[in-house]
Design a protein around this motif. Structure first.
Motif: not given
Length: 134
Positions: A49-60, A84-87
């Motif tokens: 979850a942390a990696g996916a959220a970080a990737q979403a930040d980068k794309v955003l 991550v909190r949601v996960a």
């Protein structure tokens, strides 16, 4: 850039190795195999979850730089789902329930020490059936 800033977690903070180690220390029946794999899946998804959220930040950030409001809206919604909190809120209780059922939590071990089932005390129905059977 630190590992956490890139969305990666330090190895000693990952759940999957800890869950795998806990499960390996148990004597599981063959019928517990699916539940143990489900617990490992929950742990893996929480770790990712942390990696996916970080990737979403980068794309955003890239979408904002391109000034594409539609893409910003889509990625913002995706980022919220990847948080991550949601996960943890979604999968944390499910992982704990799986570990309880397998006898891999303090609660389950305490129940077992008191003579109860691995997942907790016997249910009323089980106790009634047992009393009628013998």
């Amino acid at each position: 850039m630190s590992a956490e800033a890139s969305g990666l977690q330090a190895a000693d903070r990952l759940l999957l190795p800890a869950v795998t180690e806990s499960l390996a220390s148990l004597t599981l029946n063959p019928e517990d195999r699916a539940l143990s794999r489900l617990a490992e899946t929950y742990a893996r998804q929480l770790d990712q979850a942390a990696g996916a959220a970080a990737q979403a930040d980068k794309v955003l950030r890239a979408a904002r730089a391109e000034e594409d409001p539609d893409l910003v809206e889509l990625v913002s919604a995706l980022k919220a789902k990847l948080a991550v909190r949601v996960a943890v809120e979604s999968l944390g209780p499910k992982l704990l329930a799986a570990l309880d059922a397998l006898g891999a939590s303090p609660k389950a071990r305490a129940a077992r020490a008191k003579g109860g089932a691995a997942g907790g005390a016997k249910g009323k129905l089980a106790a009634l059936r047992e009393s009628r059977a013998g």
